[in-house]
Design an enzyme around this catalytic site. Structure first.
Site: not given
Length: 393
Positions: A192, A214, A321
């Site tokens: 990641d 991502k 996030m």
């Protein structure tokens, strides 16, 4: 120069002369190797007596006699008396290898210090110095367990498997020992964006690294494809490490990946990591709980229904996030009953040399973050514990 060998004593007779501490240790190791153990001694330790009562070994309850080595492949002397010399002489005459307790110079064999890490077995001989061998053995075992030495299979794995490894908040030093060891063994690493990427520098050149990172609002590799990569590589006989930031089970979709592996019959291991929800505030000097200030905390993404969270001043909220919609989140929290003066901290790039902390209140934090140009990755902390941070003062 001694010749190192590995013996296979399974089912073969090994005689131990003596019944004290040294004999007890040797008996334990020999039984672990499934040897046919015979102990010759007028008196023995409680442990040897118990093993004899259980039928695990044969105890000859008397002193040593010439002829006791008949049929033996190996003998251990452990009486710390002239009897050891007689046993060694008889062993030489009978061509039986002799481990001579306390007298390695007159032994024909030395027992190494042994450690096992996964399916790797390390035996260290210290030139007859048992303490020296033990210290070296422990150092090698520690290096293997920490992943500092390469454990990777070069020819085959017993079977393919997947390890979901929590890499912590980004600093490779915060990766767990188990995580490092699995990386040292990996054939494939699926990584990641927020994982400790510096740890990849330690991989062998032929290890396949698959980047599935991502970005906010941009997921070039969808979760179904990530699941497929994990399963396909494992079914091909590879050891696959899924290296994630934080902890696999804290907003990391580790549960979905585990279910995908189990549905395909792939063995899967979950290695917890230090979650950024706690580690990043801690790095900024903010405890998510503190006596007399906060007794509980919630971890959510800024996309969740933040208005349903507890509004008590004694409850900390950690948001992951959500930098882009921080203004909206702050408004929703105030509308739900949080005071506009509630302290807020936004910690960018936590646990890294570039860490930066921006503080304010629910009423001011969004504007302050715009002023200084806050960006992701960042963790937002809402609650009275923010006042404990050096950044607040």
């Amino acid at each position: 120069m001694p010749l190192p060998l590995t013996l296979r004593p399974e089912g073969r007779r090994v005689v131990v002369v003596g019944g004290g501490t040294v004999a007890s240790r040797r008996v334990h190791a020999l039984l672990g190797a499934d040897a046919d153990v015979v102990v010759v001694a007028p008196e023995v330790s409680a442990r040897i007596r118990e093993l004899a009562d259980l039928g695990r070994l044969t105890w000859v309850e008397r002193g040593y006699r010439t002829g006791d080595l008949d049929g033996a492949w190996l003998v251990q002397t452990a009486t710390d008396s002239p009897v050891d010399d007689q046993v060694a002489a008889d062993a030489e005459q009978a061509r039986v290898w002799c481990l001579k307790g306390g007298d390695p110079d007159h032994a024909t064999a030395w027992m190494p210090a042994v450690a096992s890490v996964d399916d790797v077995h390390v035996a260290v001989s210290g030139g007859g110095d048992a303490r020296r061998a033990s210290v070296l053995r422990d150092a090698v075992a520690t290096a293997l367990q920490s992943g500092d030495l390469p454990l990777r299979h070069r020819t085959h794995h017993p079977e393919g498997s997947v390890a979901l490894v929590g890499g912590g908040p980004g600093d490779a030093d915060l990766l767990t020992t188990r995580g490092r060891r699995l990386l040292a063994e990996a054939d494939v690493v699926v990584v990641d964006r927020l994982a400790p990427l510096d740890a990849l520098d330690e991989l062998a050149p032929d290890v396949e690294v698959v980047d599935v990172g991502k970005l906010p609002d941009h997921h070039p590799v969808p979760q179904d494809e990530i699941n497929r990569i994990l399963v396909d590589r494992a079914l091909a006989g590879k050891l696959v490490v899924r290296l994630k930031g934080g902890d696999p089970y804290v907003l990391g979709r580790g549960g979905e990946e585990r279910q995908a592996c189990e549905a395909a019959g792939v063995p899967v291991e979950v290695v917890p990591g230090v979650t950024s929800a706690i580690a990043v505030p801690a790095a900024a000097g903010i405890p998510v709980t503190h006596r007399g200030v906060a007794t509980g905390f919630s971890v959510v993404t800024a996309h969740d229904a933040v208005g349903e969270l507890p509004t008590s001043p004694g409850h900390t909220i950690v948001l992951l996030m959500g930098v882009r919609r921080l203004a909206t989140t702050a408004e929703e929290l105030v509308a739900a009953g949080h005071r506009p003066t509630t302290p807020v901290a936004v910690v960018e790039r936590g646990c890294s040399p570039d860490q930066r902390v921006t503080v304010g209140t629910l009423a001011t934090i969004a504007e302050r973050c715009v002023e200084v140009g806050v960006g992701s990755p960042a963790v937002t902390v809402v609650g009275e514990v923010v006042r404990l941070s050096p950044a607040w003062t």
